[in-house]
Design a protein around this motif. Structure first.
Motif, PDB file in Angstrom:
ATOM      1  N   ALA A 184       0.931  -1.305   0.066  1.00 58.65           N
ATOM      2  CA  ALA A 184      -0.152  -0.049   0.015  1.00 58.65           C
ATOM      3  C   ALA A 184       0.778   1.395   0.009  1.00 58.65           C
ATOM      4  N   GLY A 185       0.298   2.311  -0.425  1.00 56.96           N
ATOM      5  CA  GLY A 185       1.328   3.432  -0.708  1.00 56.96           C
ATOM      6  C   GLY A 185       0.929   4.617   0.317  1.00 56.96           C
ATOM      7  N   THR A 186      -0.120   4.685   1.101  1.00 57.45           N
ATOM      8  CA  THR A 186      -0.200   5.881   1.961  1.00 57.45           C
ATOM      9  C   THR A 186      -0.210   5.696   3.175  1.00 57.45           C
ATOM     10  N   LEU A 187      -0.086   6.491   4.025  1.00 53.03           N
ATOM     11  CA  LEU A 187       0.262   6.541   5.406  1.00 53.03           C
ATOM     12  C   LEU A 187      -1.211   6.053   6.106  1.00 53.03           C
ATOM     13  N   ARG A 188      -2.226   6.578   5.563  1.00 50.87           N
ATOM     14  CA  ARG A 188      -3.647   6.381   5.915  1.00 50.87           C
ATOM     15  C   ARG A 188      -3.903   4.602   5.963  1.00 50.87           C
ATOM     16  N   SER A 189      -3.538   4.196   4.773  1.00 53.65           N
ATOM     17  CA  SER A 189      -3.700   2.499   4.347  1.00 53.65           C
ATOM     18  C   SER A 189      -2.753   1.871   5.429  1.00 53.65           C
ATOM     19  N   GLN A 190      -1.526   2.376   5.855  1.00 61.34           N
ATOM     20  CA  GLN A 190      -0.480   1.684   6.755  1.00 61.34           C
ATOM     21  C   GLN A 190      -1.268   1.602   8.113  1.00 61.34           C
ATOM     22  N   LEU A 191      -1.798   2.670   8.592  1.00 59.34           N
ATOM     23  CA  LEU A 191      -2.408   2.929   9.837  1.00 59.34           C
ATOM     24  C   LEU A 191      -3.893   2.008   9.836  1.00 59.34           C
ATOM     25  N   ALA A 192      -4.442   2.199   8.773  1.00 64.90           N
ATOM     26  CA  ALA A 192      -5.903   1.405   8.876  1.00 64.90           C
ATOM     27  C   ALA A 192      -5.622  -0.111   9.018  1.00 64.90           C
ATOM     28  N   SER A 193      -4.332  -0.655   8.581  1.00 62.03           N
ATOM     29  CA  SER A 193      -4.055  -1.974   8.730  1.00 62.03           C
ATOM     30  C   SER A 193      -4.130  -2.319  10.021  1.00 62.03           C
ATOM     31  N   VAL A 194      -3.813  -1.358  11.046  1.00 62.99           N
ATOM     32  CA  VAL A 194      -3.702  -1.621  12.494  1.00 62.99           C
ATOM     33  C   VAL A 194      -5.141  -1.280  13.153  1.00 62.99           C
TER      34      VAL A 194
END
Length: 225
Positions: free
Chosen positions: A206-216
């Motif tokens: 994934a390319g965005t910070l929001r996607s990274q955090l949404a995984s958590v």
């Protein structure tokens, strides 16, 4: 178990922390922290005020392993009025500086070394430090379990959980869902993630910070609608 998003990379607050705060709005992250290195004091004050305005609990984590620098961080935490101060090992001096404030203190358990910080000490040392912190009146402990040099990380978490009734926060080098599930099973109350989100380690494709955090937040079931 609470997720504390640290606006930090390599143990420094990211220089665009205010922009990052805007970028993660609506993800339902209610615990947000930072370090007092990486940006100037005025930026820290604005950052803290905006986190509070968003309804999140605020954290400052001490970076330095030098006594005078660490206690300067304590003074910064008191001046800002953060909800929780994490890190440092000078418990008596820190509690004295925080006397009369509403700041909860969670010192490091074990021996923090270097920068970025590593953790020395086995389960017995961790348990001893947890008991000492609780007896002194601390709100809990900050455990760098996945930066351990002398023991299995989860052995340290279990030792800390058995030794304290206070809040057990596991910080540093948490990069994926397996670790998060293991921490929950071992009894952690909260964990921090900073660099792994900015580096893209949480959701590598994934390319965005929001996607990274949404995984958590998705894993924990607390994503905002």
């Amino acid at each position: 178990m609470d997720f504390i998003f640290m606006l930090t990379r390599d143990d420094r607050t990211v220089t665009d922390c205010l922009d990052v705060l805007d970028a993660i709005a609506g993800l339902g992250i209610t615990h947000i922290g930072f370090k007092d290195v990486g940006v100037d004091r005025a930026t820290l004050a604005r950052l803290h005020a905006r986190i509070r305005e968003g309804g999140a609990t605020t954290y400052l984590e001490v970076v330095s392993t030098d006594r005078d620098a660490a206690l300067a961080s304590v003074r910064t935490a008191a001046d800002l009025g953060v909800d929780r101060l994490m890190g440092g090992t000078w418990i008596d001096e820190t509690l004295a500086l925080l006397d009369g404030t509403s700041v909860d203190y969670l010192p490091f358990a074990g021996e923090p070394v270097g920068h970025p910080t590593r953790l020395a000490g086995g389960p017995e040392r961790i348990a001893e430090d947890c008991r000492r912190a609780e007896e002194a009146g601390c709100a809990g402990v900050d455990l760098l379990a996945y930066r351990a040099t002398d023991a299995d990380p989860l052995d340290l978490v279990r030792a800390a959980r058995a030794a304290t009734r206070g809040r057990l926060v596991v910080a540093g080098s948490i990069t994926g869902s397996d670790q998060i599930r293991s921490l929950a099973s071992a009894g952690a109350d909260a964990f921090t993630i900073g660099s792994a989100a900015f580096d893209g380690s949480l959701r590598p494709h994934a390319g965005t910070l929001r996607s990274q955090l949404a995984s958590v937040t998705d894993l924990l079931g607390n994503r905002a609608s």
